[in-house]
Design a protein around this motif. Sequence first.
Motif, PDB file in Angstrom:
ATOM      1  N   ILE A   1       5.781  -0.744  -2.506  1.00  0.00           N
ATOM      2  CA  ILE A   1       5.686  -0.065  -3.799  1.00  0.00           C
ATOM      3  C   ILE A   1       4.295   0.558  -3.855  1.00  0.00           C
ATOM      4  CG2 ILE A   1       5.655  -0.399  -6.298  1.00  0.00           C
ATOM      5  CD1 ILE A   1       7.458  -2.861  -5.882  1.00  0.00           C
ATOM      6  N   PRO A   2       4.167   1.798  -4.324  1.00  0.00           N
ATOM      7  CA  PRO A   2       2.830   2.398  -4.440  1.00  0.00           C
ATOM      8  C   PRO A   2       1.896   1.513  -5.271  1.00  0.00           C
ATOM      9  CG  PRO A   2       4.525   4.047  -4.836  1.00  0.00           C
ATOM     10  CD  PRO A   2       5.222   2.707  -4.759  1.00  0.00           C
ATOM     11  N   HIS A   3       0.649   1.441  -4.845  1.00  0.00           N
ATOM     12  CA  HIS A   3      -0.328   0.540  -5.464  1.00  0.00           C
ATOM     13  C   HIS A   3      -0.433   0.722  -6.978  1.00  0.00           C
ATOM     14  CE1 HIS A   3      -3.810  -1.975  -5.950  1.00  0.00           C
ATOM     15  NE2 HIS A   3      -4.427  -0.989  -6.564  1.00  0.00           N
ATOM     16  N   GLU A   4      -0.459   1.953  -7.425  1.00  0.00           N
ATOM     17  CA  GLU A   4      -0.575   2.216  -8.866  1.00  0.00           C
ATOM     18  C   GLU A   4       0.583   1.576  -9.631  1.00  0.00           C
ATOM     19  OE1 GLU A   4       0.006   6.048 -11.761  1.00  0.00           O
ATOM     20  OE2 GLU A   4      -1.135   6.366  -9.932  1.00  0.00           O
ATOM     21  N   LYS A   5       1.772   1.622  -9.074  1.00  0.00           N
ATOM     22  CA  LYS A   5       2.947   1.034  -9.728  1.00  0.00           C
ATOM     23  C   LYS A   5       2.884  -0.489  -9.679  1.00  0.00           C
ATOM     24  CE  LYS A   5       4.626   5.132 -10.451  1.00  0.00           C
ATOM     25  NZ  LYS A   5       4.600   5.781 -11.741  1.00  0.00           N
ATOM     26  N   VAL A   6       2.358  -1.047  -8.585  1.00  0.00           N
ATOM     27  CA  VAL A   6       2.184  -2.502  -8.494  1.00  0.00           C
ATOM     28  C   VAL A   6       1.248  -2.971  -9.598  1.00  0.00           C
ATOM     29  CG1 VAL A   6       1.193  -4.376  -7.101  1.00  0.00           C
ATOM     30  CG2 VAL A   6       2.687  -2.682  -6.027  1.00  0.00           C
ATOM     31  N   VAL A   7       0.147  -2.247  -9.798  1.00  0.00           N
ATOM     32  CA  VAL A   7      -0.808  -2.596 -10.859  1.00  0.00           C
ATOM     33  C   VAL A   7      -0.126  -2.535 -12.221  1.00  0.00           C
ATOM     34  CG1 VAL A   7      -2.939  -1.880 -12.020  1.00  0.00           C
ATOM     35  CG2 VAL A   7      -2.833  -1.918  -9.522  1.00  0.00           C
ATOM     36  N   LEU A   8       0.689  -1.512 -12.447  1.00  0.00           N
ATOM     37  CA  LEU A   8       1.407  -1.400 -13.722  1.00  0.00           C
ATOM     38  C   LEU A   8       2.387  -2.553 -13.907  1.00  0.00           C
ATOM     39  CD1 LEU A   8       2.006   2.456 -13.878  1.00  0.00           C
ATOM     40  CD2 LEU A   8       0.450   1.102 -15.294  1.00  0.00           C
ATOM     41  N   PHE A   9       3.092  -2.934 -12.846  1.00  0.00           N
ATOM     42  CA  PHE A   9       3.985  -4.099 -12.925  1.00  0.00           C
ATOM     43  C   PHE A   9       3.192  -5.343 -13.312  1.00  0.00           C
ATOM     44  CE2 PHE A   9       7.411  -2.171 -10.129  1.00  0.00           C
ATOM     45  CZ  PHE A   9       8.474  -2.469 -10.972  1.00  0.00           C
ATOM     46  N   GLU A  10       2.041  -5.543 -12.680  1.00  0.00           N
ATOM     47  CA  GLU A  10       1.221  -6.714 -12.973  1.00  0.00           C
ATOM     48  C   GLU A  10       0.784  -6.726 -14.433  1.00  0.00           C
ATOM     49  OE1 GLU A  10      -0.538  -7.421  -8.469  1.00  0.00           O
ATOM     50  OE2 GLU A  10      -1.724  -6.259  -9.904  1.00  0.00           O
ATOM     51  N   ILE A  11       0.444  -5.578 -14.961  1.00  0.00           N
ATOM     52  CA  ILE A  11       0.063  -5.485 -16.374  1.00  0.00           C
ATOM     53  C   ILE A  11       1.270  -5.789 -17.259  1.00  0.00           C
ATOM     54  CG2 ILE A  11      -0.670  -3.891 -18.195  1.00  0.00           C
ATOM     55  CD1 ILE A  11      -2.402  -2.492 -15.981  1.00  0.00           C
ATOM     56  N   LEU A  12       2.419  -5.189 -16.960  1.00  0.00           N
ATOM     57  CA  LEU A  12       3.631  -5.414 -17.762  1.00  0.00           C
ATOM     58  C   LEU A  12       4.028  -6.883 -17.794  1.00  0.00           C
ATOM     59  CD1 LEU A  12       5.941  -2.418 -16.713  1.00  0.00           C
ATOM     60  CD2 LEU A  12       4.803  -2.743 -18.910  1.00  0.00           C
ATOM     61  N   PHE A  13       3.929  -7.554 -16.656  1.00  0.00           N
ATOM     62  CA  PHE A  13       4.352  -8.951 -16.565  1.00  0.00           C
ATOM     63  C   PHE A  13       3.225  -9.942 -16.866  1.00  0.00           C
ATOM     64  CE2 PHE A  13       7.659  -7.241 -13.450  1.00  0.00           C
ATOM     65  CZ  PHE A  13       8.694  -7.318 -14.373  1.00  0.00           C
ATOM     66  N   GLY A  14       2.030  -9.441 -17.162  1.00  0.00           N
ATOM     67  CA  GLY A  14       0.909 -10.316 -17.487  1.00  0.00           C
ATOM     68  C   GLY A  14       0.420 -11.130 -16.302  1.00  0.00           C
ATOM     69  N   LEU A  15       0.476 -10.532 -15.116  1.00  0.00           N
ATOM     70  CA  LEU A  15       0.040 -11.211 -13.895  1.00  0.00           C
ATOM     71  C   LEU A  15      -1.403 -10.846 -13.566  1.00  0.00           C
ATOM     72  CD1 LEU A  15       3.176 -10.458 -11.687  1.00  0.00           C
ATOM     73  CD2 LEU A  15       2.654 -12.603 -12.866  1.00  0.00           C
ATOM     74  N   LYS A  16      -2.069 -11.727 -12.838  1.00  0.00           N
ATOM     75  CA  LYS A  16      -3.401 -11.424 -12.343  1.00  0.00           C
ATOM     76  C   LYS A  16      -3.296 -10.381 -11.243  1.00  0.00           C
ATOM     77  CE  LYS A  16      -5.275 -15.979 -13.231  1.00  0.00           C
ATOM     78  NZ  LYS A  16      -5.838 -17.198 -12.643  1.00  0.00           N
TER      79      LYS A  16
END
Length: 98
Positions: free
Chosen positions: A60-75
């Motif tokens: 998954i493109p890095h920018e989208k991974v970061v967005l997923f982490e924000i959406l799911f409240g992950l570190k």
Amino acid sequence: MQKLIIIESGIKKYKINECMLRLSRGDYKKAVLHIPGFLNISLNTFHNWRKISINDEQDIPHEKVVLFEILFGLKRGGLLNKRIRSKSLNQRLKAVTQ
């Protein structure tokens, strides 16, 4: 409240399904509908990303991974199921010059 049961095969590279399964049934259904819009991707792409196995070369493109982490409240780095270990560039360069 009924639990939604999804049977998965194999270990996934990303914890998307794991995060989705923590949601209530109603929130799960809303998330499936709205996450693609939040990430500006198609529903098909979202489902394909959920299916990526741990040994697949697809990412998954890095920018989208970061967005997923924000959406799911992950570190930061919390979406990935696989630990990535490597020597630093400095360590590698020292090894090359020796």
